[in-house]
Design a protein around this motif. Structure first.
Motif, PDB file in Angstrom:
ATOM      1  N   GLY A   1       0.777  -1.231   0.000  1.00 40.36           N
ATOM      2  CA  GLY A   1       0.000   0.000   0.000  1.00 40.36           C
ATOM      3  C   GLY A   1       0.804   1.274   0.000  1.00 40.36           C
ATOM      4  O   GLY A   1       0.297   2.336  -0.333  1.00 40.36           O
TER       5      GLY A   1
ATOM      6  N   PRO B   1      -3.973  -2.181   0.278  1.00 37.45           N
ATOM      7  CA  PRO B   1      -4.452  -1.089  -0.589  1.00 37.45           C
ATOM      8  C   PRO B   1      -5.718  -1.450  -1.372  1.00 37.45           C
ATOM      9  O   PRO B   1      -5.651  -2.071  -2.424  1.00 37.45           O
ATOM     10  CB  PRO B   1      -3.264  -0.862  -1.531  1.00 37.45           C
ATOM     11  CG  PRO B   1      -2.610  -2.202  -1.635  1.00 37.45           C
ATOM     12  CD  PRO B   1      -2.794  -2.873  -0.292  1.00 37.45           C
TER      13      PRO B   1
ATOM     14  N   GLN C   1      -5.497   4.322   4.667  1.00 41.65           N
ATOM     15  CA  GLN C   1      -5.393   4.321   3.209  1.00 41.65           C
ATOM     16  C   GLN C   1      -5.001   5.710   2.701  1.00 41.65           C
ATOM     17  O   GLN C   1      -5.314   6.722   3.333  1.00 41.65           O
ATOM     18  CB  GLN C   1      -6.742   3.936   2.585  1.00 41.65           C
ATOM     19  CG  GLN C   1      -7.344   2.647   3.111  1.00 41.65           C
ATOM     20  CD  GLN C   1      -6.779   1.416   2.452  1.00 41.65           C
ATOM     21  OE1 GLN C   1      -6.866   1.261   1.234  1.00 41.65           O
ATOM     22  NE2 GLN C   1      -6.196   0.532   3.249  1.00 41.65           N
TER      23      GLN C   1
ATOM     24  N   THR D   1      -2.037  10.111   5.218  1.00 39.83           N
ATOM     25  CA  THR D   1      -2.903   8.933   5.153  1.00 39.83           C
ATOM     26  C   THR D   1      -4.189   9.142   5.929  1.00 39.83           C
ATOM     27  O   THR D   1      -4.181   9.726   7.012  1.00 39.83           O
ATOM     28  CB  THR D   1      -2.143   7.706   5.717  1.00 39.83           C
ATOM     29  OG1 THR D   1      -0.967   7.486   4.918  1.00 39.83           O
ATOM     30  CG2 THR D   1      -3.001   6.461   5.695  1.00 39.83           C
TER      31      THR D   1
END
Length: 205
Positions: A29, A129, A159, A187
């Motif tokens: 991710g 992700p 995320q 994030t």
């Protein structure tokens, strides 16, 4: 000397993340591990300090795993599910009896918990992700998470994009979200709480 070892460990962790990101860009991710500021927000959002079973999806090099272990009660268990074999090997080397390193898919969370004879988790934390996977796979993972969470259990996903929120709303409802800017890249931390079943069982006639 201890500070030098810690700095070297952080540098090695970043190098490993970059290498695995370049090899598996759809699975990893971020190009660097999470910051301690992001880890702190994740722990708070998931109520890890009062959990008895925690599941981590996509632990990476283990920085967040160690932060979770530091915050968890001594009686708690942590199941870290990793699809990347290299990252899984790193998690397997963590010397803590509370952690279970499992090589496999997040879709199989229900059977994985059953394999280790663990009850419904109080928290599921995801760094995988969702923005790089298909809609069907993302939905499958979220449905699996929702099905295993304990009542009032929390699903926390950190995320860089909002795809997880779009996928999760039809299944778990509206999210709480906050941004951590002291992380590269900045994030979002998304949080859902599983609602109590409000259906009352009717007495038999």
């Amino acid at each position: 000397m201890a500070n030098n070892n810690k700095n070297n460990s952080q540098i090695n962790g970043r190098q490993i993340f970059v290498q695995q990101f370049l090899k598996h860009p759809l699975q990893v991710g971020s190009i660097i591990p999470s910051s301690r500021f992001l880890e702190r927000r994740i722990i708070e959002a998931a109520n890890v300090d009062s959990a008895s079973v925690v599941v981590e999806l996509g632990p990476g090099t283990g920085g967040t795993t160690r932060a979770l272990l530091n915050a968890m009660p001594q009686h708690a268990r942590l199941v870290s599910i990793e699809l990347n074999a290299y990252f899984h090997n790193l998690i397997s080397q963590i010397e803590d009896d509370r952690v279970i390193a499992h090589l496999g898919s997040a879709c199989d969370i229900q059977s994985i918990l059953a394999e280790y004879d663990l009850h419904a988790p109080n928290a599921v934390i995801s760094g995988i992700p969702f923005s790089t996977m298909s809609r069907s796979l993302g939905t499958q993972i979220i449905e699996a998470v929702s099905s295993v969470l304990a009542p009032r259990g929390r699903f926390v996903a950190y995320q860089t994009r909002d795809r997880v929120a779009t996928l999760c709303r039809p299944i778990m409802g509206s999210e709480q979200a906050e941004m951590e800017f002291f992380n590269l890249p900045p994030t979002r931390i998304y949080q859902w709480e599983k609602k109590m079943d409000d259906m009352v069982e009717q007495p038999a006639l």
